[in-house]
Scaffold this motif. Structure first.
Motif, PDB file in Angstrom:
ATOM      1  N   ALA B 131       0.848  -1.187   0.000  1.00 28.64           N
ATOM      2  CA  ALA B 131       0.000   0.000   0.000  1.00 28.64           C
ATOM      3  C   ALA B 131       0.879   1.230   0.000  1.00 28.64           C
ATOM      4  CB  ALA B 131      -0.923  -0.029   1.225  1.00 28.64           C
ATOM      5  N   GLY B 132       0.675   2.051  -0.972  1.00 30.68           N
ATOM      6  CA  GLY B 132       1.428   3.291  -1.064  1.00 30.68           C
ATOM      7  C   GLY B 132       2.809   3.095  -1.653  1.00 30.68           C
ATOM      8  N   ARG B 133       3.077   1.880  -2.101  1.00 32.44           N
ATOM      9  CA  ARG B 133       4.397   1.624  -2.694  1.00 32.44           C
ATOM     10  C   ARG B 133       4.213   1.284  -4.183  1.00 32.44           C
ATOM     11  NH1 ARG B 133       7.277   0.644   2.227  1.00 32.44           N
ATOM     12  NH2 ARG B 133       9.228   0.879   1.090  1.00 32.44           N
ATOM     13  N   SER B 134       5.308   1.357  -4.888  1.00 29.62           N
ATOM     14  CA  SER B 134       5.187   1.093  -6.331  1.00 29.62           C
ATOM     15  C   SER B 134       5.511  -0.372  -6.635  1.00 29.62           C
ATOM     16  CB  SER B 134       6.132   2.004  -7.110  1.00 29.62           C
ATOM     17  OG  SER B 134       7.459   1.781  -6.722  1.00 29.62           O
ATOM     18  N   ALA B 135       4.791  -0.956  -7.569  1.00 26.63           N
ATOM     19  CA  ALA B 135       5.029  -2.348  -7.992  1.00 26.63           C
ATOM     20  C   ALA B 135       5.088  -2.394  -9.510  1.00 26.63           C
ATOM     21  CB  ALA B 135       3.906  -3.253  -7.481  1.00 26.63           C
ATOM     22  N   ALA B 136       6.172  -2.937 -10.054  1.00 28.68           N
ATOM     23  CA  ALA B 136       6.358  -2.989 -11.513  1.00 28.68           C
ATOM     24  C   ALA B 136       5.744  -4.272 -12.056  1.00 28.68           C
ATOM     25  CB  ALA B 136       7.838  -2.912 -11.852  1.00 28.68           C
ATOM     26  N   VAL B 137       4.570  -4.153 -12.606  1.00 28.94           N
ATOM     27  CA  VAL B 137       3.857  -5.314 -13.161  1.00 28.94           C
ATOM     28  C   VAL B 137       3.209  -5.000 -14.500  1.00 28.94           C
ATOM     29  CG1 VAL B 137       3.366  -6.467 -10.965  1.00 28.94           C
ATOM     30  CG2 VAL B 137       1.818  -4.711 -11.814  1.00 28.94           C
ATOM     31  N   LEU B 138       2.964  -3.717 -14.762  1.00 24.80           N
ATOM     32  CA  LEU B 138       2.187  -3.364 -15.950  1.00 24.80           C
ATOM     33  C   LEU B 138       2.923  -3.790 -17.219  1.00 24.80           C
ATOM     34  CD1 LEU B 138       0.807   0.182 -14.973  1.00 24.80           C
ATOM     35  CD2 LEU B 138      -0.341  -2.056 -14.872  1.00 24.80           C
ATOM     36  N   GLY B 139       2.109  -4.300 -18.120  1.00 23.46           N
ATOM     37  CA  GLY B 139       2.701  -4.719 -19.397  1.00 23.46           C
ATOM     38  C   GLY B 139       2.914  -6.219 -19.469  1.00 23.46           C
ATOM     39  N   VAL B 140       2.939  -6.842 -18.283  1.00 23.90           N
ATOM     40  CA  VAL B 140       3.061  -8.311 -18.285  1.00 23.90           C
ATOM     41  C   VAL B 140       1.803  -8.850 -17.621  1.00 23.90           C
ATOM     42  CG1 VAL B 140       4.448 -10.296 -17.620  1.00 23.90           C
ATOM     43  CG2 VAL B 140       5.553  -8.112 -18.077  1.00 23.90           C
ATOM     44  N   ASP B 141       0.890  -9.332 -18.462  1.00 21.68           N
ATOM     45  CA  ASP B 141      -0.421  -9.760 -17.977  1.00 21.68           C
ATOM     46  C   ASP B 141      -0.327 -10.718 -16.810  1.00 21.68           C
ATOM     47  OD1 ASP B 141      -1.416  -8.244 -19.949  1.00 21.68           O
ATOM     48  OD2 ASP B 141      -1.945  -9.911 -21.298  1.00 21.68           O
ATOM     49  N   GLU B 142       0.571 -11.673 -16.945  1.00 25.82           N
ATOM     50  CA  GLU B 142       0.722 -12.727 -15.943  1.00 25.82           C
ATOM     51  C   GLU B 142       1.007 -12.138 -14.566  1.00 25.82           C
ATOM     52  OE1 GLU B 142       3.778 -15.405 -17.134  1.00 25.82           O
ATOM     53  OE2 GLU B 142       3.363 -16.839 -15.535  1.00 25.82           O
ATOM     54  N   PHE B 143       1.921 -11.158 -14.538  1.00 24.10           N
ATOM     55  CA  PHE B 143       2.326 -10.524 -13.278  1.00 24.10           C
ATOM     56  C   PHE B 143       1.187  -9.682 -12.715  1.00 24.10           C
ATOM     57  CE2 PHE B 143       7.022 -10.481 -14.858  1.00 24.10           C
ATOM     58  CZ  PHE B 143       7.133 -11.825 -14.535  1.00 24.10           C
ATOM     59  N   GLU B 144       0.594  -8.890 -13.577  1.00 18.39           N
ATOM     60  CA  GLU B 144      -0.469  -7.978 -13.118  1.00 18.39           C
ATOM     61  C   GLU B 144      -1.653  -8.775 -12.577  1.00 18.39           C
ATOM     62  OE1 GLU B 144      -1.772  -4.999 -15.963  1.00 18.39           O
ATOM     63  OE2 GLU B 144      -3.476  -4.482 -14.659  1.00 18.39           O
ATOM     64  N   THR B 145      -1.996  -9.830 -13.338  1.00 17.70           N
ATOM     65  CA  THR B 145      -3.117 -10.673 -12.933  1.00 17.70           C
ATOM     66  C   THR B 145      -2.890 -11.252 -11.553  1.00 17.70           C
ATOM     67  OG1 THR B 145      -3.379 -11.290 -15.235  1.00 17.70           O
ATOM     68  CG2 THR B 145      -4.530 -12.646 -13.630  1.00 17.70           C
ATOM     69  N   GLN B 146      -1.684 -11.733 -11.337  1.00 17.89           N
ATOM     70  CA  GLN B 146      -1.398 -12.376 -10.051  1.00 17.89           C
ATOM     71  C   GLN B 146      -1.383 -11.362  -8.907  1.00 17.89           C
ATOM     72  OE1 GLN B 146       1.265 -15.891  -9.921  1.00 17.89           O
ATOM     73  NE2 GLN B 146       1.854 -15.225 -11.977  1.00 17.89           N
ATOM     74  N   LEU B 147      -0.866 -10.192  -9.199  1.00 17.41           N
ATOM     75  CA  LEU B 147      -0.862  -9.150  -8.155  1.00 17.41           C
ATOM     76  C   LEU B 147      -2.285  -8.777  -7.772  1.00 17.41           C
ATOM     77  CD1 LEU B 147       0.995  -7.317  -6.453  1.00 17.41           C
ATOM     78  CD2 LEU B 147       0.653  -5.547  -8.184  1.00 17.41           C
ATOM     79  N   ARG B 148      -3.067  -8.555  -8.829  1.00 18.28           N
ATOM     80  CA  ARG B 148      -4.475  -8.208  -8.575  1.00 18.28           C
ATOM     81  C   ARG B 148      -5.172  -9.337  -7.806  1.00 18.28           C
ATOM     82  NH1 ARG B 148      -6.901  -4.072 -11.372  1.00 18.28           N
ATOM     83  NH2 ARG B 148      -5.540  -2.944 -12.815  1.00 18.28           N
ATOM     84  N   ALA B 149      -4.871 -10.578  -8.214  1.00 12.18           N
ATOM     85  CA  ALA B 149      -5.508 -11.722  -7.580  1.00 12.18           C
ATOM     86  C   ALA B 149      -5.162 -11.784  -6.098  1.00 12.18           C
ATOM     87  CB  ALA B 149      -5.066 -13.001  -8.292  1.00 12.18           C
ATOM     88  N   MET B 150      -3.866 -11.530  -5.798  1.00 15.71           N
ATOM     89  CA  MET B 150      -3.460 -11.537  -4.385  1.00 15.71           C
ATOM     90  C   MET B 150      -4.231 -10.487  -3.596  1.00 15.71           C
ATOM     91  SD  MET B 150       0.575 -12.097  -3.763  1.00 15.71           S
ATOM     92  CE  MET B 150       1.141 -10.897  -4.933  1.00 15.71           C
ATOM     93  N   PHE B 151      -4.246  -9.288  -4.144  1.00 21.20           N
ATOM     94  CA  PHE B 151      -4.959  -8.192  -3.466  1.00 21.20           C
ATOM     95  C   PHE B 151      -6.419  -8.563  -3.276  1.00 21.20           C
ATOM     96  CE2 PHE B 151      -2.553  -4.147  -2.841  1.00 21.20           C
ATOM     97  CZ  PHE B 151      -1.290  -4.670  -3.119  1.00 21.20           C
ATOM     98  N   ASN B 152      -6.955  -9.082  -4.321  1.00 24.63           N
ATOM     99  CA  ASN B 152      -8.345  -9.504  -4.311  1.00 24.63           C
ATOM    100  C   ASN B 152      -8.586 -10.523  -3.214  1.00 24.63           C
ATOM    101  OD1 ASN B 152     -10.741  -8.994  -5.493  1.00 24.63           O
ATOM    102  ND2 ASN B 152     -10.534 -10.551  -7.108  1.00 24.63           N
TER     103      ASN B 152
END
Lengths: 765, 329
Positions: B131-152
């Protein structure tokens, strides 16, 4: 191979073979025994380890269950009611850790971490490892199964911990019996490895390890590090265990080392457990035994070798000495003795050899004498043989055969020359007896011979006789024989000895000499007749010419036909006489005549003019066929005329022999024909008579000198021989063909040109 | 007459050999496999199967085509350029709703290598710490999906985190330009550690996000028309992977024949990192569990990536794994 080498080798082999067989058999048996013992031991070790492992897992499972049934459960239940967020590393969770979880780990050991998972979502509420808190294990079997009862999850890889871990879980229930959480512990894996190693001293290669269903190591094997869940293992033992088998075998382990291993599948844990020991270690005692046996065998072999050498020396030394002695004696030194004085079989052999040498020495002396005798005998035999040869040669050269007639046994013994003289071979003819001998004698002389023999026997006197024999081939030979009678003591003749000589040649020479003398006389007579004839002819010729001239004159007189007729007769007969006289003159001059081309017709006419009277007298019909256009022949016409006259005379005699009186077949024919033969022109004069002919067996001999079929008072036996000589000298051919009882035909073939030149006249004249 | 059985057997053997050669020569199937990324240890099992002749033994001639930026393995298979491909499973689920004609027949990685790394100094240990930190995931669907899934999954609002474009270059991360970056445990994680950085790791798997990776895919058509070929290909591939797991050094040696980065130390590290993902200690290599597919499906639905539930039977099939291993996992 020499006995000296062979004997020790045989001893060596005899010693080594049983030792080797015993060594191999005992080694194999020992190895097998050890193998079985070791396998049994490993199998029990494996069982023991499995037991320990199961007990250990049981123990820590119980420990976890015990913890779950403690105050922890109640405390946790209360805390959860406060909400999950209170547990995130705060005092409440610390309470649980400090109060229950950490003591459990520290006091009891066995677990590395213990965590409490929320039954609702698998979230790790509290953990002795703070990093794990807040993480979820909702899909892990240990969580799902742990909700129901105590569960042991096999070793698997934990991503979070980045290593292989095992899980044991058990439910936490509240007072109503509802499961509200799951207590999960990670057993200390090193503990398991420790259990596996327990009891093995460092100086043994024995080791027990676990392998999972995917061939991966679960515990660290003795000779590997970091193998757990990192390295697969495929050995005969592991494969067998994974196939659910329990047993023991020898195979190569994960290092490639030969091991004896026991294996077993633990279905509850889904793990294979293996206990292995290096074969090198296991078989060490038997290897030691083998080495001992080898050392012992080597000792025995050495002993056997020495024994073999000793035995071979005791045998070979005298044998070699014997061999040397044999060589020395063999070279002729019969004085040599072996000098071996031993009592064994070889010693016997040696003394037998010495005895043999001694015997040999004796027999050699007598042998030398015998040899001398034999040599002398052979020499005399040789002399005899040569003398015999000489005798034979002498007999052959002298044509003198010797013979003996054994009267008592009526046997004859002939020398080789005798057989040659009589024209028979000893094999061919039996002359064993007197009768045999007599059969050779010419029939005309048999009586003479028989008489002579009888006289000699009765008078016991030597005799000498000449007689003729007829050889089997019909040839008549003249023999001069002389002999004497041999008598026994009582004066009874027992045999007759003698010599016979073939004197045919001598006889012939004698006859020839007589003939030549006769010829000479005849020649002188003829010469004087010739001289006389030529003288008479000259004397007759002149008045004859006058007579003819007068008759010519008379014929020209006109007195009358009758006178002229007589005159003609006188002239004709006169001319005939003139011709006879001329022929007589020319015949008597023959020796001085040269060769010249002559007309055969003239020669025949001249011949007939001399013989015609005789032929007519004996009523012989002469048929003459002589063509007019015959070529002239180069010859000495008087000689040819002599040949023709000879042939006419022979024909005349033959015809008279067959037909003493007139007969219409009493015909003599003369035919002259030109002939092409051998690429040259010839003239053939054939004289044929229808007389008795010549027997076939005599045909080959009629040209021989002194051969005659005529009575002695008629023929000399020289006519055809001389004729043959004349024709041959002319390079011509005189041949005969005849059929007995039918005819005889003589052919005189003369070359038209026989190659004679004027110069030849001196040479041949 | 005694020799007759022997002779018969000999003739039979010859016939078999000749027939075998005839089949081998006559029926060699030529196929193309589209890999997910460039040649590296990630695909070691394929290289091993090819080099050791396992494909040849199955009468298959295989061409391995490497992937890269802009190459979509699934697209290559659908378009028929390749018969088989290595693709991300979530894309398969997503695409199935658009009638995609491909199915997953096995998965190479049964644990997803994706890990979110942050420097230890950042204090980021859990997704909530982002929260409030930066995470480099955009552009790689696999990474973004998993990050979102974790948050979710954790009930966190993704908007609390600052999602920034992903750079394959980790230099920016090392110097603190981004607080967190998604990498593969088989790649970026190794490089970062090799670079000597102390890291905190957030594994999606720890937060209920279970994703397979590198699933092997092929078309419905091929499965229908030539299931034998699919079985043969998969059998040879799994055999190659098994070899690779059991002897990673040899697998790396073979991989180096293909890999562009011929850094054998890196490739070996990558290989060792891959091993527990391929062989987790649970189930056979390549095996797939329904609950994981369902979990992936749910995740996509929850994130709204899927607007309607997909039919998972048109996403993956156990037909060939069952064919090869039987029913037991």
């Amino acid at each position: 191979m020499r006995l000296r080498v062979k004997a020790p080798l045989i001893f060596l082999v005899l010693a080594l073979l049983p030792a080797a067989i015993i060594a191999v058999i005992s080694f194999r048996a020992g190895q097998r025994t050890i193998e079985l013992n070791v396998m049994e031991h490993l199998a029990s070790t494996t069982l023991l380890k499995q037991d320990e492992l199961e007990r250990w897992i049981n123990d820590i499972s119980r420990q976890l269950e015990f913890l779950a049934r403690s105050q922890l459960s109640e405390d946790t239940a209360q805390l959860i009611l406060l909400g999950p967020e209170v547990l995130n590393g705060n005092a409440a969770s610390n309470h649980l850790i400090d109060e229950y979880l950490d003591p459990s780990i520290q006091v009891r050991g066995g677990f590395l971490t213990i965590s409490i998972l929320a039954a609702s979502d698998g979230r790790i509420l509290v953990s002795t490892d703070p990093d794990l808190e807040g993480k979820y294990r909702e899909s892990e079997p240990f969580f799902l199964e742990g909700l129901a009862s105590t569960y042991v999850q096999n070793v698997s890889f934990s991503q979070t911990l980045e290593r292989a871990v095992m899980h044991i879980s058990t439910p936490l229930t509240d007072s109503t019996g509802d499961v509200f959480a799951v207590l999960v512990g990670h057993p200390d894996f090193a503990e398991i490895s420790k259990i596996m190693r327990q009891g093995f001293s460092l100086d043994t290669s024995e080791d027990t390890y676990l392998v999972n269903a995917f061939n991966f190591f679960v515990t660290e094997p003795r000779y590997g590090e970091g193998y757990a869940l990192q390295k697969a293992v495929r050995t005969a033992g592991v494969d067998a265990a994974l196939a659910g088998e329990t047993g023991a075998a020898t195979y190569e382990d994960y290092r490639g080392a030969l091991v004896i291993g026991a294996y077993q599948w633990i279905p509850e844990l889904e793990l294979a457990i293996l206990t292995e020991v290096d074969q090198a270690e296991a078989f060490a005692p038997i290897v030691q035994l083998r080495n001992t046996i080898f050392a012992f065998a080597a000792g025995v072999a050495l002993l056997a070798l020495l024994l073999g050498v000793f035995v071979s020396r005791t045998v070979t030394r005298p044998v070699l000495q014997l061999v040397r002695s044999t060589e020395i004696v063999g070279q002729g030194n019969l004085d040599h003795r072996t000098g071996i004085k031993i009592r064994d079989e070889i010693g016997q052999l040696a003394s037998a050899f010495d005895q043999m040498a001694a015997d040999l020495q004796e027999t050699t002396a007598s042998r030398d004498e015998l040899n001398q005798e034999i040599t002398a005998h052979l020499q005399s035999l040789e002399k005899l043989r040569r003398r015999d040869e000489q005798l034979g040669a002498a007999q052959r050269i002298a044509r003198l055969g010797s013979w003996e007639w054994d009267i008592a046994h009526n046997k004859t013994l002939w020398s080789d020359e005798m057989y040659r003289i009589y024209g028979v071979s000893p094999e061919q003819f039996d002359v064993d007896a007197y009768e045999g001998f007599m059969s050779f004698i010419h029939p005309d002389d048999r009586q003479l011979v028989a008489h002579t023999m009888e006289t000699a026997l009765s008078n016991k006197e030597p005799f000498r006789i000449e007689y003729r024999i007829v050889r089997p081939d019909g040839v008549v030979r003249n023999i001069a024989a002389s002999g004497e009678v041999v008598c026994d003591e009582s004066g009874e003749p027992i045999s007759m000895l003698g010599a016979s000589q073939d004197v045919t040649e001598r006889k012939r020479a004698e006859a020839e000499r007589l003939f030549v003398e006769e010829q000479l006389r005849q020649g002188q007579k003829l010469e004087s007749i010739g001289t006389l004839a030529s003288g008479v002819a000259h004397e007759v010729n002149n008045p004859l010419m006058a007579m003819i001239n007068y008759a010519e004159l008379l014929k020209d007189e006109p007195e009358g036909d009758e006178i002229a007729q007589y005159a003609d007769g006188i002239i004709k007969e006169g001319n005939r006489v003139a011709t006879i006289v001329r022929n007589l003159l020319s015949f008597s001059r023959q020796d001085t005549e040269a060769h010249s081309p002559a007309d055969i017709k003239d020669i025949i006419d001249a011949s007939l003019s001399l013989t015609g009277a005789v032929l007519r007298k004996d009523q012989i019909t002469v048929e003459l066929y002589v063509p007019d256009d015959l070529p002239k022949v180069k010859c000495r016409s008087q000689q040819i005329q002599q040949v023709v006259i000879n042939l006419l005379t022979n024909a005349h005699d033959a015809l008279n022999e067959r037909y003493p009186d007139f007969d219409e077949d009493k015909i003599l024919s003369i035919t002259v024909l030109p002939l092409e033969k051998d690429g040259a022109t010839w003239v053939r004069t054939t004289v044929e008579d229808r007389g008795p002919g010549i027997p076939e067996h005599l045909l080959g001999r009629i040209f021989d000198p002194f051969f005659t079929t005529k009575p002695r008072d008629i023929g000399t036996g020289l006519g055809l021989s001389v004729s043959y000589g004349i024709v041959t000298e002319h390079h011509g051919e005189l041949t005969v063909e005849s059929e007995e009882g039918s005819y005889t035909r003589f052919h005189v073939d003369l070359l038209v040109n026989n190659g004679w030149t004027v110069m030849d006249r001196e040479a041949t004249g | 007459m005694r020799s007759r059985p022997g002779a018969t057997m000999f003739v039979a053997a010859v016939v078999c050999i000749v027939a075998g050669i005839a089949v081998a020569v006559g029926a060699l199937d030529e196929i193309v496999v589209q890999l997910k990324w460039v040649h590296q240890a990630q695909f070691a099992g394929f290289y091993v199967a090819l080099e050791r002749g396992y494909y040849a033994e199955e009468n298959i001639s295989v061409t391995l085509v490497e992937g890269g930026a802009g190459i979509d393995a699934m697209q290559q298979v659908i378009s028929g350029v390749a018969e088989f491909g290595v693709a991300a499973p979530e894309k398969l689920i997503w695409a199935s709703n658009f009638g995609s004609p491909v199915l997953a027949i096995a998965t190479v990685f049964r644990l997803n290598p994706t890990v979110f790394i942050s420097l230890q100094s950042s204090g980021i240990k859990r997704p909530s710490d982002l929260a409030g930190r930066s995470a480099a995931v955009l552009g790689v669907d696999e990474f973004e999906t998993q990050l979102r899934a974790m948050f979710n999954r954790l009930g966190l609002d993704i908007d609390q985190a600052e999602l920034v474009p992903h750079t394959y270059d980790l230099t920016g991360f090392y110097v603190g330009e981004v607080d967190s970056i998604a990498v593969y445990s088989t790649g970026g994680l190794i490089r970062s550690r090799q670079a000597g950085h102390e890291l905190n790791l957030i594994w999606p798997d720890d937060y209920g996000v279970h994703l397979y990776s590198d699933t092997i895919i092929t078309t419905d058509t091929l499965i229908d028309e030539n299931p034998g070929l699919v079985t043969r290909f998969l059998r040879a591939t799994l055999r190659g992977w098994r070899d690779a797991i059991e002897d990673p050094e040899a697998a790396v040696a073979i991989t180096l024949n293909y890999a562009r980065e011929s850094d054998d130390e890196l490739q070996l590290a990558m290989m060792y990192a891959s091993l527990p993902l391929v062989h987790t200690g649970r189930d056979q290599i390549g095996w797939m569990r329904a609950e994981i597919w369902e979990s992936m499906h749910e995740m996509l639905l929850a994130q709204g990536i899927l607007d309607q539930p997909a039919d998972l039977s048109s996403v993956y099939t156990m037909q060939f794994l069952h064919e090869i291993y039987g029913e037991t996992p």
